[in-house]
Scaffold this motif. Structure first.
Motif, PDB file in Angstrom:
ATOM      1  N   TYR A 218     -35.315 -23.894  -1.215  1.00 49.20           N
ATOM      2  CA  TYR A 218     -35.671 -22.610  -0.798  1.00 49.20           C
ATOM      3  C   TYR A 218     -34.672 -21.827  -1.912  1.00 49.20           C
ATOM      4  CZ  TYR A 218     -35.254 -17.780   1.085  1.00 49.20           C
ATOM      5  OH  TYR A 218     -35.165 -16.431   1.336  1.00 49.20           O
ATOM      6  N   ALA A 222     -37.863 -20.446  -3.964  1.00 52.46           N
ATOM      7  CA  ALA A 222     -38.417 -19.245  -3.130  1.00 52.46           C
ATOM      8  C   ALA A 222     -38.452 -18.047  -4.113  1.00 52.46           C
ATOM      9  CB  ALA A 222     -37.712 -19.063  -1.787  1.00 52.46           C
ATOM     10  N   ARG A 231     -36.978 -12.702   0.047  1.00 57.93           N
ATOM     11  CA  ARG A 231     -37.869 -14.115  -0.288  1.00 57.93           C
ATOM     12  C   ARG A 231     -38.209 -14.369   1.195  1.00 57.93           C
ATOM     13  NH1 ARG A 231     -34.066 -17.536  -4.048  1.00 57.93           N
ATOM     14  NH2 ARG A 231     -32.439 -16.729  -2.437  1.00 57.93           N
ATOM     15  N   ASP A 239     -45.174 -13.996  -0.645  1.00 52.68           N
ATOM     16  CA  ASP A 239     -43.831 -14.825  -1.067  1.00 52.68           C
ATOM     17  C   ASP A 239     -44.086 -16.545  -0.801  1.00 52.68           C
ATOM     18  OD1 ASP A 239     -43.046 -12.427  -1.152  1.00 52.68           O
ATOM     19  OD2 ASP A 239     -41.466 -12.670   0.264  1.00 52.68           O
ATOM     20  N   SER A 243     -44.006 -18.858  -4.016  1.00 45.94           N
ATOM     21  CA  SER A 243     -42.907 -19.921  -4.077  1.00 45.94           C
ATOM     22  C   SER A 243     -43.616 -21.355  -4.052  1.00 45.94           C
ATOM     23  CB  SER A 243     -42.170 -19.622  -2.534  1.00 45.94           C
ATOM     24  OG  SER A 243     -41.455 -18.176  -2.413  1.00 45.94           O
TER      25      SER A 243
END
Length: 424
Positions: A218, A222, A231, A239, A243
């Protein structure tokens, strides 16, 4: 009181032995075994005295830390736990299990359902996907396929507190150090303000949100694609999709290239040429008579680019020429079958493709211990099989093909029961 210490030479020896044996059978004091409550107390101490100093040194605010652990207790229902003071978990004898045939992995009903849903989302989020394709160069169909495979396009319930899962595993799992790293990364996510502890949900392995990123992923991959300043891979579809695309690009996705093609490899062409380290231009593979099974030629733009042979079930299953993008998909989940699943689902979403035409044979019936023994025998003969774990990866498959050809057999590039007596 003297009678308590008087000599026992007057007691028959047989009775003395019986008395000693009876005493030996009495239960020992039980102070060695902790209770779950004891472990919970140790956990609370670990959080405050061990984890907090590390988090503080890493820049996590006390407010974030206390909010993250408010109401958090150990989750005893998680797999692979090794609580302190409890008997260690029994070691799984992985080498004794059969490895499964690839066929059931590609469940046709589920693939068809995911493809129909995926085509619906391709229309619904068409403008977002076009923007993602322009920004990252990853086809929307690939992004949708990963989203669908990971969480059913966000429909899967993800009820676990990610902090509780990660903290439990960091404190008492069989891979504590790895989960401690992920837990600290999770605290950084919370400290950044993208998500509140109440909405910070993950799987039973600690993977977060709709794309199932581990916290360290992440932090690296992300993105905020809907422009709200956060995010959000839990409830924001833009998102989530962007991502996934960003992850693939950062792992090396090549713009304007396909993931791969199902092909037919002529009998005269050795199957022992597979692997990312044996890449050749697609024009080379075509010159050997390898054709797309659909009857279409390889795209002209691909002919000078690198491709690799892939025969996941040897000669007893579908055959492929894949591009480097196939191995980028494997970065998401390190499995040939996973990457093939994503590629096939993406083709269904993009162009109404169907199942692979090659049939998966009845492979996967051998014990992993038998395959491991074959791998060790091949290693002794100088072959690089990629390790003797009992699973036939591409190095094992091509080594088997090379050994079969050297010993006058028709190469199948897959372990077979008939080889057990010959390969020692």
């Amino acid at each position: 009181m003297r009678g308590l210490s008087m000599p026992h030479h007057g007691v028959p020896r047989r009775l003395r032995i019986f008395a000693f044996a009876a005493t030996a059978l009495l239960p020992l004091p039980s102070y060695a075994a902790p209770s779950k409550a004891d472990v919970e107390t140790q956990f609370e101490s670990w959080v405050q005295k061990d984890l907090w100093p590390e988090a503080k040194a890493g820049g996590i605010s006390e407010k974030t830390f206390q909010a993250a652990f408010s109401g958090v207790t150990l989750n005893w229902n998680l797999p692979d736990l090794a609580p302190p003071g409890f008997p260690p978990p029994k070691e799984q004898k992985q080498t004794q299990a059969e490895f499964s045939s690839p066929g059931p992995y590609f469940n046709e009903d589920r693939l068809q359902r995911l493809a129909v849903t995926g085509r619906g989302f391709a229309a619904q989020y068409g403008s977002t996907l076009k923007r993602i394709e322009k920004t990252y160069g990853v086809p929307g169909s690939i992004v949708l396929a990963i989203w669908g495979r990971e969480t059913g396009f966000g429909a899967a319930k993800i009820p676990n507190s990610a902090v509780e899962v990660l903290a439990t595993k960091a404190f008492m799992s069989t891979r504590k150090e790895m989960f401690r790293t992920e837990l600290v990364a999770a605290l950084h996510i919370l400290d950044g303000g993208d998500v509140t502890p109440a909405d910070f949900k993950g799987s039973s392995a600690g993977a977060l949100g709709q794309p199932q990123f581990m916290p360290t992923s992440y932090l690296k991959y992300a993105v905020d694609f809907d422009g709200d300043g956060h995010r959000n891979i839990w409830t924001s579809v833009p998102d989530t999709l962007a991502s996934i695309a960003n992850f693939l690009v950062k792992k090396g996705w090549q713009r304007d290239r396909h993931w791969g093609f199902e092909v037919s490899i002529p009998e005269a062409v050795s199957c022992a040429q597979e692997g990312p380290d044996l890449a050749k231009p697609l024009s080379h593979w075509a010159s050997l008579g390898i054709d797309r099974i659909s009857g279409k030629g390889f795209p002209s733009a691909e002919m000078k680019a690198q491709g690799m042979m892939l025969v996941p079930a040897g000669r007893d299953g579908p055959e492929f020429i894949v591009t480097p993008n196939f191995y980028v998909i494997k970065e998401y989940n390190n499995s040939d079958l996973y990457a093939l699943y994503i590629g096939n689902l993406a083709d269904r979403i993009a162009s109404n493709g169907g199942a692979f035409e090659g049939r998966w044979g009845d492979v996967g019936k051998m014990l992993r211990s038998d395959v491991a023994a074959m791998q060790k025998a091949l290693e002794r003969q100088g072959y690089d099989v990629g390790g003797s774990d009992g699973l036939p990866g591409y190095k094992t498959r091509r080594s088997i093909g090379q050994w079969q050809a050297k010993n006058g057999m028709k190469p199948t590039c897959f372990p077979e029961a008939t080889m057990k007596g010959k390969l020692k």
